[in-house]
Design an enzyme around this catalytic site. Structure first.
Site, PDB file in Angstrom:
ATOM      1  N   ASP A  92      -0.820  -5.116   5.860  1.00  0.00           N
ATOM      2  CA  ASP A  92      -1.929  -5.442   5.451  1.00  0.00           C
ATOM      3  C   ASP A  92      -1.532  -5.640   4.010  1.00  0.00           C
ATOM      4  OD1 ASP A  92      -2.274  -3.057   5.705  1.00  0.00           O
ATOM      5  OD2 ASP A  92      -4.078  -3.649   4.105  1.00  0.00           O
ATOM      6  N   GLU A  93      -1.923  -7.067   3.316  1.00  0.00           N
ATOM      7  CA  GLU A  93      -2.135  -7.118   1.961  1.00  0.00           C
ATOM      8  C   GLU A  93      -0.435  -6.729   0.844  1.00  0.00           C
ATOM      9  OE1 GLU A  93      -6.514  -6.360   0.788  1.00  0.00           O
ATOM     10  OE2 GLU A  93      -5.618  -4.364   0.841  1.00  0.00           O
ATOM     11  N   SER A  94       0.292  -7.504   2.077  1.00  0.00           N
ATOM     12  CA  SER A  94       1.544  -7.304   1.441  1.00  0.00           C
ATOM     13  C   SER A  94       1.986  -8.309   0.101  1.00  0.00           C
ATOM     14  CB  SER A  94       2.925  -6.660   1.874  1.00  0.00           C
ATOM     15  OG  SER A  94       2.584  -5.921   2.804  1.00  0.00           O
ATOM     16  N   HIS A  95       0.964  -8.599  -1.566  1.00  0.00           N
ATOM     17  CA  HIS A  95       0.828  -9.448  -1.870  1.00  0.00           C
ATOM     18  C   HIS A  95       1.820  -9.950  -2.412  1.00  0.00           C
ATOM     19  CE1 HIS A  95      -2.823 -10.318  -0.576  1.00  0.00           C
ATOM     20  NE2 HIS A  95      -3.643  -9.208  -0.909  1.00  0.00           N
TER      21      HIS A  95
ATOM     22  N   HIS B 180       0.421  -0.711   0.310  1.00  0.00           N
ATOM     23  CA  HIS B 180      -0.073  -0.474   0.469  1.00  0.00           C
ATOM     24  C   HIS B 180       0.690   1.552   0.003  1.00  0.00           C
ATOM     25  CE1 HIS B 180      -4.184  -2.206   1.095  1.00  0.00           C
ATOM     26  NE2 HIS B 180      -3.653  -3.154   0.966  1.00  0.00           N
TER      27      HIS B 180
END
Ligand code: TNX
Length: 538
Positions: free
Chosen positions: A341-344, A278
């Site tokens: 979060d969501e550190s894909h 993000h």
């Protein structure tokens, strides 16, 4: 002769005094129709209410007196007077030594009573002649005056003397929150919201005793807080938002103004800088941060999980050190939220390495780290806090580490989820969350998370689909009012059928505050201009 004149004069004086006293008595004791404090539309529901079925008459002969040698009490008294003025156009003096005749008093007292067993606990004793509010701290008094505000009627009774008087139902309230952490989050990164918007949200939240506002200050689409040592973050990274409009940012003075306003409302601001994912807006501003050698472009879409910091570069940590230092210096609250979060596109080992390093930086600046539930996969300290949004597994990892958990399960608490398929704004990837489903669940027993690990409940409002305060209010209200009760009131005091009625009666307050709430058809709203509009549209 002389003696008898004196005696007669004295007798007349005495009789006059009696007549005046009787008139005074008449003014004081007005026979209001019977009241029932237990049936008032209080949200959140207090711990204990004992009605005595009479009333305290609030009028122009009422004054507020507060403890003056304990911090904050006179300001709380003034806050109440200001709200009474705004609601009723009635001036109530605070700690005044003026000449005005005073008949009834609202006392706001610092008390060391052992029954007041937390900083936010308060007791309210309302009789015909006085209102006594007791609390250990000004914070407790502040929560107590929200209760008082809610039971001051909008309508006055006009007496024979053509004097307006507002009857406050008598009785006793003892109150104490179930969770000390009762929050909402506002995403100012996907769409930017002004200082005025944030202040209005604080006004509304604090009326329902919510005491935490978490600000999501950075994301792929925008960086919203001035960092003096890295000015391009806001110059470049703050220049746009979802949909391509000009974004915006808080300079440090703006942020301080929000913090000061929150402090006045006994609310803690939690700043969040979301990392290592993000982070597109940060890397557009300073391309060395992402480590792939490319300068990314400003992003105005709504995809998630495509950006990352280079977690193996020292200069990235110097950058983060500056950011955490500058923000911590202007944040009085104990927390710093690092996102996580969501550190894909961050490799698992890199992610773990990153979270552990950033935790040290946060601690160096005297703050307690909060992160979204993924952070518990790193070896973080038991003093750090995990914010549960989607993964029960991650919550269990956090519990094993002895961490506290903030409950923000997306399918129950996400304010950006649509109410139903007809909702004008919002997403529905986690669930549709109608007003009843938002309220009818038990945080105390959620997915096996022990009560002692639960710090509290927070309802996040992500802003991909909302770009102004009206849209913000449509998604947040009325659901956030339910979360206030879920986090303040004990389970035994919560009941949907009863809450529904109290919620319906919030419409006059929401109207007066010009809140464009979603008039859910599940609620039989007390007259409201917005319900009328909704009905007309249907
Ligand atoms: C998931 S919740 C996100 C956000 C989005 C949100 C939209 C979380 C930690 N990440 O980036 O804005 O869903 O509902």
């Amino acid at each position: 002769m002389f003696k008898s004149i004196i005696t007669r004069a004295l007798t007349i004086l005495f009789l006059c005094a009696v007549v005046i006293a009787c008139q005074e008595e008449k003014k004081k004791r007005i026979n209001f129709p019977p009241t029932d404090l237990a049936k008032e539309n209080l949200i959140p529901k207090p711990l204990k209410i004992i009605p005595t079925n009479m009333a305290f008459g609030l009028d122009r002969y009422t004054a507020i007196y507060t403890t003056q040698d304990a911090k904050g009490f006179s300001e709380v008294g003034q806050f109440l007077a200001d709200k009474i003025k705004a609601k009723l156009d009635l001036d109530v003096p605070v700690n005044s030594e003026g000449e005005e005749p005073i008949e009834r008093i609202i006392y706001i007292n610092q008390s060391d009573s052992l029954e007041l067993n937390s900083t936010e606990a308060y007791q309210l004793y309302i009789t015909q002649d006085s209102v006594i509010l007791n609390s250990n701290t000004a914070e407790g008094a502040f929560r107590g005056i929200q209760t008082l505000r809610q039971i001051i009627p909008e309508e006055s009774i006009d007496t024979l003397a053509e004097q307006r008087i507002w009857p406050i139902p008598s009785g006793m309230i003892t109150d104490n929150p179930n969770f000390g952490f009762r929050g909402s989050m506002l995403d100012v990164a996907r769409h930017f919201f002004s200082v005025e918007d944030v202040k209005k949200y604080i006004d509304l939240l604090s009326y329902y005793k919510i005491n935490v506002l978490h600000l999501h200050l950075s994301d792929d689409q925008g960086w919203r807080i001035e960092i003096k040592s890295w000015p391009k973050l806001t110059e470049i990274g703050g220049s746009t938002e979802v949909g391509g409009e000009a974004g915006g940012f808080f300079n440090q003075e703006d942020y301080k103004e929000i913090v000061a306003y929150a402090t006045k409302h006994y609310m803690t601001i939690i700043p969040e800088i979301d990392m290592p994912g993000h982070t597109n807006a940060a890397s557009v501003s300073y391309p060395f941060l992402n480590g792939n050698g490319k300068t990314p472009k400003l992003y105005e879409g709504t995809r998630v999980g495509f950006s990352t910091f280079d977690t193996r570069k020292d200069t990235v940590y110097s950058f983060i050190d500056d950011v955490v230092r500058e923000i911590s210096a202007i944040t009085p609250g104990p927390y710093f939220h690092i996102g996580g979060d969501e550190s894909h596109v961050t490799k698992k080992n890199d992610y773990i390495y990153f979270v552990e390093k950033v935790e040290k930086i946060v601690q160096k600046y005297g703050k307690r780290m909060i992160g979204w539930d993924e952070i518990a996969s790193a070896e973080v300290d038991s003093t750090s806090i995990s914010q549960y949004w989607s993964s029960g597994k991650n919550a269990q990892k956090a519990i094993k580490r002895g961490m506290k958990v903030i409950l923000s399960p997306a399918k129950k608490t996400y304010l950006d989820m649509q109410y139903d398929t007809l909702s004008k704004h919002g997403l529905h990837w986690a669930a549709y969350i109608p007003v009843d489903s938002a309220y009818v669940w038990t945080p105390e027993e959620y997915e096996g998370i022990p009560m002692e690990n639960i710090l509290g409940v927070e309802a996040p409002l992500w802003s991909e689909t909302i770009s102004n305060i009206d849209e913000l209010e449509y998604l947040a209200f009325p659901r956030v009012i339910g979360y206030s009760e879920l986090s303040w009131s004990i389970k035994e005091n919560r009941d949907w059928e009863n809450f529904k009625i109290r919620l319906a009666n919030q419409a006059p307050y929401l109207d007066r505050m010009d809140v464009k709430f979603y008039a859910s058809p599940k609620i039989d709203w007390k007259k409201s201009k917005y319900t009328y509009e909704e009905i007309k549209k249907d």
